[in-house]
Design a protein around this motif. Structure first.
Motif, PDB file in Angstrom:
ATOM      1  N   ASN A   1      -4.220  -2.207   4.606  1.00 40.82           N
ATOM      2  CA  ASN A   1      -3.439  -1.093   5.204  1.00 40.82           C
ATOM      3  C   ASN A   1      -3.214  -1.709   6.589  1.00 40.82           C
ATOM      4  O   ASN A   1      -3.958  -2.343   7.387  1.00 40.82           O
ATOM      5  CB  ASN A   1      -4.205   0.096   5.340  1.00 40.82           C
TER       6      ASN A   1
ATOM      7  N   GLN B   1       0.860  -1.263  -0.027  1.00 35.10           N
ATOM      8  CA  GLN B   1       0.240  -0.070   0.005  1.00 35.10           C
ATOM      9  C   GLN B   1       0.757   1.365   0.038  1.00 35.10           C
ATOM     10  O   GLN B   1       0.369   2.362  -0.433  1.00 35.10           O
ATOM     11  CB  GLN B   1      -0.865  -0.001   1.163  1.00 35.10           C
TER      12      GLN B   1
ATOM     13  N   ASN C   1      -5.849   4.744  -2.437  1.00 40.11           N
ATOM     14  CA  ASN C   1      -6.162   3.532  -2.134  1.00 40.11           C
ATOM     15  C   ASN C   1      -7.437   2.872  -2.702  1.00 40.11           C
ATOM     16  O   ASN C   1      -7.460   1.776  -2.848  1.00 40.11           O
ATOM     17  CB  ASN C   1      -6.642   3.917  -0.748  1.00 40.11           C
TER      18      ASN C   1
ATOM     19  N   ASP D   1       0.834   1.985   7.929  1.00 36.02           N
ATOM     20  CA  ASP D   1       0.233   2.835   6.922  1.00 36.02           C
ATOM     21  C   ASP D   1      -0.661   3.911   7.484  1.00 36.02           C
ATOM     22  O   ASP D   1      -0.577   4.935   6.995  1.00 36.02           O
ATOM     23  CB  ASP D   1      -0.573   1.848   6.100  1.00 36.02           C
TER      24      ASP D   1
ATOM     25  N   ILE E   1      -9.713  -2.215   1.849  1.00 32.64           N
ATOM     26  CA  ILE E   1      -8.681  -1.251   2.111  1.00 32.64           C
ATOM     27  C   ILE E   1      -8.259  -1.353   3.633  1.00 32.64           C
ATOM     28  O   ILE E   1      -6.964  -1.257   4.078  1.00 32.64           O
ATOM     29  CB  ILE E   1      -9.020   0.466   1.842  1.00 32.64           C
TER      30      ILE E   1
ATOM     31  N   THR F   1      -7.074  -0.472  -4.794  1.00 31.47           N
ATOM     32  CA  THR F   1      -7.867  -1.647  -4.518  1.00 31.47           C
ATOM     33  C   THR F   1      -8.640  -2.296  -5.705  1.00 31.47           C
ATOM     34  O   THR F   1      -8.689  -3.429  -6.091  1.00 31.47           O
ATOM     35  CB  THR F   1      -9.036  -1.344  -3.278  1.00 31.47           C
TER      36      THR F   1
END
Length: 139
Positions: A119, A40, A83, A123, A115, A87
């Motif tokens: 994460n 990520q 994000n 993150d 997400i 994804t």
């Protein structure tokens, strides 16, 4: 005699265009780097905040709360968009969809679950640091 201060300028359409260009460009870089590494890359939020602060200064935005809100808002939008597209691209690849179609079909709840799973705590820390850096450097 001291010279008169220049009149206050408002953010022009070119200033907004530069801010949007910086945000969209960095989002694309973040998504590509994340897809290349398979992570990520939450630390990219700090680099994104630096990029946005630089774009605000290049665009001639005045100091103050307006510039701070624009910097934090643009950084938050970059985090969300990055994000979302990371994804959507990973999910769309498994389903045979291109990234844009996958991003349009991805629902809010499904995106939130994926997400959240992707994460890590670090993150989230990097994203929070990125938002703080955006607020500090955009002032």
């Amino acid at each position: 005699m001291t010279p008169a201060a220049p009149p206050a300028r408002r953010a022009t359409w070119l200033s907004w265009l530069l801010l949007l260009l910086g945000a969209f460009g960095f989002t694309a870089v973040w998504v590509l780097a994340s897809l290349y590494t398979g992570r990520q890359l939450g630390w990219m939020a700090v680099l994104g905040a630096l990029d946005i602060a630089w774009m605000l200064r290049l665009g001639g935005w005045h100091r103050g709360w307006g510039r701070v809100l624009a910097g934090v808002g643009a950084t938050a939008a970059m985090v969300v968009a990055s994000n979302w597209f990371i994804t959507a691209t990973q999910l769309g690849g498994m389903l045979g969809l291109d990234p844009w179609d996958s991003a349009l079909r991805l629902g809010w709840h499904h995106a939130w679950v994926l997400i959240s799973l992707a994460n890590h705590a670090m993150d989230a820390v990097w994203i929070a640091v990125g938002l703080l850096v955006a607020a500090w450097l955009s002032r």
